[in-house]
Design a protein around this motif. Structure first.
Motif, PDB file in Angstrom:
ATOM      1  N   UNK A  19      34.245  43.574  31.221  1.00  0.00           N
ATOM      2  CA  UNK A  19      32.854  43.497  31.797  1.00  0.00           C
ATOM      3  C   UNK A  19      32.452  42.349  32.179  1.00  0.00           C
ATOM      4  N   UNK A  20      32.687  41.086  31.383  1.00  0.00           N
ATOM      5  CA  UNK A  20      32.302  39.984  31.645  1.00  0.00           C
ATOM      6  C   UNK A  20      33.465  38.913  31.145  1.00  0.00           C
ATOM      7  N   UNK A  21      33.203  37.557  31.953  1.00  0.00           N
ATOM      8  CA  UNK A  21      33.781  36.381  31.441  1.00  0.00           C
ATOM      9  C   UNK A  21      34.767  36.091  32.691  1.00  0.00           C
TER      10      UNK A  21
ATOM     11  N   UNK B  11      39.817  36.191  36.073  1.00  0.00           N
ATOM     12  CA  UNK B  11      41.223  36.236  35.977  1.00  0.00           C
ATOM     13  C   UNK B  11      41.436  36.739  34.566  1.00  0.00           C
ATOM     14  N   UNK B  12      40.744  36.743  33.648  1.00  0.00           N
ATOM     15  CA  UNK B  12      41.020  37.580  32.413  1.00  0.00           C
ATOM     16  C   UNK B  12      40.763  38.840  32.443  1.00  0.00           C
ATOM     17  N   UNK B  13      39.723  39.282  33.155  1.00  0.00           N
ATOM     18  CA  UNK B  13      39.174  40.339  33.265  1.00  0.00           C
ATOM     19  C   UNK B  13      40.239  41.292  34.146  1.00  0.00           C
ATOM     20  N   UNK B  14      40.823  40.526  35.113  1.00  0.00           N
ATOM     21  CA  UNK B  14      41.625  41.177  35.940  1.00  0.00           C
ATOM     22  C   UNK B  14      43.042  41.665  35.071  1.00  0.00           C
TER      23      UNK B  14
END
Length: 339
Positions: free
Chosen positions: A43-45, A48-51
């Protein structure tokens, strides 16, 4: 287990067809995804990490749990510059990493951060299905790498002093460009170049070892560079710094997977490209507010300045790259067709 049973099992495995071994290997497999960016959640951050987390969840869902993933942000699994090589050998499964970081190992990939060659998102995301993208994918496959998601990001310049807009603004400064080609252009503009991964920029700027850094808008935010900067040149109105930063999978690992799992990986990867582009463009706009909040001077790159940088790039970086090998020359020629 008795000696006879063990011998029987070993003999059976030795005579098992390779495709059946691969199928057995793929049941309940957990693949590791490594990247250098700050960790968060879906949901947040850092997007590229979320992907990576969205990719992992969706592929696990589509394969009904046959494929699972462990995600290692912040270079917690291995050093940033070791990721590409490790994927080629099959020692790392997946990584989201700037392609140009592997330029010392595979010179062709420096086309993924060639100054002034890509100047818009429409152009960059057109590469995948253009001749240049197909040729780059072919070269990478030969080297043991498969692109799962094509991710492009515009970038800007964070500076400890004045904004860097025109080439003459960089003269005498210690600047991080992000690739061999970017460095060649910066040197011609009179800068001293610093070569290090984006997750090491903060410390270098904090200590004064570096005066300015070119990196993606997302990294300008995620690595909190506003804390060590007094000026920012954004990429929201145009940029000569566009980086190809794909999610990639090791071909030796990919080839072991059953066809349905391979298909799920590639389908989900392609679908997430829309999210990546939208997120990158949102960060191009958001970065200005982040730096303004700490009273940094925020400016945009203007068309005249962009043309100056592009002129220097053609005479230095592009020329050098094309001269490295026939393969590099071919890639550059195909990329120029997209201008």
């Amino acid at each position: 287990m008795s000696v006879m049973t063990r011998r029987t099992l070993v003999k059976a495995l030795a005579t098992t067809p390779l495709w059946l071994q691969a199928s057995a290997w793929a049941q309940g497999t957990t693949l590791k995804i490594s990247h250098q960016f700050p960790g968060g959640n879906m949901a947040e951050g850092d997007f590229r990490d979320r992907l990576c987390r969205m990719f992992a969840a969706e592929v696990e869902k589509r394969t009904k749990g046959a494929l699972k993933f462990s995600i290692y942000p912040g270079s917690s699994l291995m050093k940033t510059n070791a990721q590409f090589s490790s994927m080629r050998k099959g020692a790392l499964d997946l990584s989201l990493v700037p392609l140009s970081y592997a330029g010392g190992e595979v010179p062709e990939v420096n086309i993924g951060l060639m100054p002034g060659l890509v100047t818009s998102y429409d152009q960059s995301y057109g590469w995948k299905n253009a001749e240049v993208g197909k040729e780059l994918a072919r070269i990478l496959a030969e080297k043991g790498i498969i692109i799962v998601s094509w991710i492009w990001q515009a970038g800007g310049v964070a500076s400890r002093s004045k904004p860097i807009v025109d080439p003459e603004d960089a003269k005498g400064l210690k600047v991080r460009g992000g690739s061999r080609e970017m460095d060649l252009m910066l040197k011609e503009a009179g800068a001293a170049v610093i070569n290090l991964p984006s997750n090491e920029i903060y410390a270098a700027m904090q200590t004064g070892a570096m005066d300015a850094a070119l990196t993606s808008s997302t990294s300008l935010i995620s690595f909190r560079l506003e804390e060590v900067s007094k000026a920012l040149t954004t990429g929201r109105a145009g940029a000569y710094w566009f980086m190809l930063e794909p999610l990639m999978i090791s071909k030796p690992i990919f080839d072991k997977l059953p066809k349905d799992q391979q298909a799920a990986i590639m389908a989900v990867g392609a679908e997430l490209e829309t999210f990546a582009r939208k997120s990158a463009q949102e960060d191009d706009a958001a970065v200005a507010a982040v730096y303004q909040k700490v009273n940094a001077k925020v400016v945009d790159l203007n068309p005249a300045a962009l043309k100056k940088w592009q002129t220097i790039a053609r005479a230095t970086a592009w020329k050098d790259y094309a001269g490295r090998s026939p393969s590099c020359a071919k890639l550059l020629a195909l990329a120029e067709k997209t201008l």
